[in-house]
Design a protein around this motif. Sequence first.
Motif, PDB file in Angstrom:
ATOM      1  N   ASN A   3     -33.269  22.200   8.930  1.00 25.97           N
ATOM      2  CA  ASN A   3     -32.229  22.962   8.257  1.00 25.97           C
ATOM      3  C   ASN A   3     -31.276  22.001   7.564  1.00 25.97           C
ATOM      4  N   LYS A   4     -30.720  22.440   6.444  1.00 26.19           N
ATOM      5  CA  LYS A   4     -29.869  21.553   5.664  1.00 26.19           C
ATOM      6  C   LYS A   4     -28.643  22.330   5.203  1.00 26.19           C
ATOM      7  N   ARG A   5     -27.706  22.511   6.149  1.00 27.07           N
ATOM      8  CA  ARG A   5     -26.481  23.244   5.881  1.00 27.07           C
ATOM      9  C   ARG A   5     -25.310  22.325   6.189  1.00 27.07           C
ATOM     10  N   ALA A   6     -24.511  22.044   5.185  1.00 24.97           N
ATOM     11  CA  ALA A   6     -23.480  21.011   5.337  1.00 24.97           C
ATOM     12  C   ALA A   6     -22.105  21.508   4.925  1.00 24.97           C
ATOM     13  N   ARG A  14     -12.519  12.237  -4.864  1.00 30.15           N
ATOM     14  CA  ARG A  14     -13.501  11.425  -5.601  1.00 30.15           C
ATOM     15  C   ARG A  14     -14.717  11.095  -4.751  1.00 30.15           C
ATOM     16  N   ILE A  15     -14.495  10.646  -3.536  1.00 32.89           N
ATOM     17  CA  ILE A  15     -15.623  10.321  -2.667  1.00 32.89           C
ATOM     18  C   ILE A  15     -16.299  11.598  -2.187  1.00 32.89           C
ATOM     19  N   GLY A  16     -15.513  12.579  -1.810  1.00 36.20           N
ATOM     20  CA  GLY A  16     -16.081  13.835  -1.330  1.00 36.20           C
ATOM     21  C   GLY A  16     -16.940  14.538  -2.360  1.00 36.20           C
ATOM     22  N   ARG A  17     -16.511  14.507  -3.612  1.00 29.93           N
ATOM     23  CA  ARG A  17     -17.304  15.134  -4.686  1.00 29.93           C
ATOM     24  C   ARG A  17     -18.651  14.453  -4.831  1.00 29.93           C
ATOM     25  N   ALA A  18     -18.652  13.127  -4.749  1.00 27.22           N
ATOM     26  CA  ALA A  18     -19.917  12.386  -4.869  1.00 27.22           C
ATOM     27  C   ALA A  18     -20.839  12.708  -3.707  1.00 27.22           C
ATOM     28  N   ILE A  19     -20.279  12.815  -2.506  1.00 27.65           N
ATOM     29  CA  ILE A  19     -21.094  13.159  -1.335  1.00 27.65           C
ATOM     30  C   ILE A  19     -21.691  14.551  -1.504  1.00 27.65           C
ATOM     31  N   ALA A  20     -20.860  15.495  -1.913  1.00 32.64           N
ATOM     32  CA  ALA A  20     -21.339  16.868  -2.085  1.00 32.64           C
ATOM     33  C   ALA A  20     -22.431  16.945  -3.149  1.00 32.64           C
ATOM     34  N   ALA A  21     -22.239  16.240  -4.250  1.00 31.84           N
ATOM     35  CA  ALA A  21     -23.237  16.269  -5.329  1.00 31.84           C
ATOM     36  C   ALA A  21     -24.563  15.666  -4.869  1.00 31.84           C
ATOM     37  N   ARG A  22     -24.500  14.564  -4.097  1.00 30.76           N
ATOM     38  CA  ARG A  22     -25.733  13.944  -3.629  1.00 30.76           C
ATOM     39  C   ARG A  22     -26.457  14.859  -2.639  1.00 30.76           C
ATOM     40  N   LEU A  23     -25.718  15.442  -1.719  1.00 28.22           N
ATOM     41  CA  LEU A  23     -26.345  16.345  -0.758  1.00 28.22           C
ATOM     42  C   LEU A  23     -26.985  17.539  -1.465  1.00 28.22           C
ATOM     43  N   GLU A  24     -26.266  18.082  -2.430  1.00 27.87           N
ATOM     44  CA  GLU A  24     -26.807  19.230  -3.165  1.00 27.87           C
ATOM     45  C   GLU A  24     -28.082  18.849  -3.902  1.00 27.87           C
ATOM     46  N   SER A  25     -28.112  17.643  -4.472  1.00 26.23           N
ATOM     47  CA  SER A  25     -29.299  17.196  -5.197  1.00 26.23           C
ATOM     48  C   SER A  25     -30.489  16.993  -4.270  1.00 26.23           C
ATOM     49  N   GLU A  26     -30.211  16.803  -2.979  1.00 22.50           N
ATOM     50  CA  GLU A  26     -31.273  16.610  -2.004  1.00 22.50           C
ATOM     51  C   GLU A  26     -31.599  17.892  -1.238  1.00 22.50           C
ATOM     52  N   GLY A  27     -31.128  19.003  -1.773  1.00 24.31           N
ATOM     53  CA  GLY A  27     -31.545  20.290  -1.239  1.00 24.31           C
ATOM     54  C   GLY A  27     -30.685  20.892  -0.161  1.00 24.31           C
ATOM     55  N   VAL A 188     -21.169   5.458  -1.282  1.00 25.28           N
ATOM     56  CA  VAL A 188     -20.826   6.138  -0.037  1.00 25.28           C
ATOM     57  C   VAL A 188     -21.729   7.347   0.172  1.00 25.28           C
ATOM     58  N   ALA A 189     -21.984   8.077  -0.911  1.00 29.80           N
ATOM     59  CA  ALA A 189     -22.868   9.247  -0.820  1.00 29.80           C
ATOM     60  C   ALA A 189     -24.255   8.849  -0.346  1.00 29.80           C
ATOM     61  N   GLY A 190     -24.758   7.730  -0.828  1.00 28.93           N
ATOM     62  CA  GLY A 190     -26.062   7.255  -0.387  1.00 28.93           C
ATOM     63  C   GLY A 190     -26.059   6.910   1.089  1.00 28.93           C
ATOM     64  N   ALA A 191     -24.951   6.323   1.559  1.00 28.26           N
ATOM     65  CA  ALA A 191     -24.840   5.994   2.975  1.00 28.26           C
ATOM     66  C   ALA A 191     -24.813   7.255   3.832  1.00 28.26           C
ATOM     67  N   VAL A 192     -24.147   8.296   3.355  1.00 34.38           N
ATOM     68  CA  VAL A 192     -24.112   9.568   4.081  1.00 34.38           C
ATOM     69  C   VAL A 192     -25.527  10.124   4.234  1.00 34.38           C
TER      70      VAL A 192
END
Length: 222
Positions: A3-6, A14-27, A188-192
């Motif tokens: 499951n992938k619910r975050a 700025r950092i949070g937006r990048a994390i959210a965008a990366r997670l969304e791109s990964e489904g 940071v998003a990649g590390a998450v």
Amino acid sequence: MDNKRALVAGGTGRIGRAIAARLESEGWQLVAAGRADGDLSTVAGARDLVSSAVVRLGGLDLVVHAASDGFVAKPVEEVTEADWDAAAGVTAKGTFFLAQAAAPHLRASRGVLILIEDVAAYQPWVSFAPHCAAKAGQAMLTRVLAKALAPEVRVCGIAPGPVAVEPGQEERRAAETVLGRIGSPDDVAGAVCYVAGAGFVTGTTLVVDGGRLLQSGRHGLS
């Protein structure tokens, strides 16, 4: 992770937006929450934020605490109670009560809690005393919560260095690192994403700073 619910708390920064965008791109299905969605400096705000995300997503597999406040340069003599409360409220208090509210849902999913720390937790930046203290407290909570929520929930920290640099400060901040360059919120998003999938990693902090901590003897925020 099946499951992938975050939930990304602080997902509008700025950092949070990048994390959210990366997670969304990964489904991932996700809620990227800002202050308007829940004030993490209050217990009620943390609980409401988690409850709202659970209703929207049907559960939680990943919670990222990327919210912060109180990063204001002041001499120690001029720090006020309000300055202290701003830094400690969202960062330390908010971390604890967000984790407390999310814990039952993360236990049910055998999920992951990731705290976006800061290299300030490990360096004495005298003009940012409340921020350093709050981040040091958050870094300890990474370890405390990892023990408290194990074995069902993994808890890790990520400590960025110069990755969200103000315009015009790039050269100065690059000199603080051993790599001689600044990073970006995407680092940071990649590390998450790495930590979210690293099933045998818990109770530790991944430093994403280009070697900033290695320069502590020569450079520092005064």
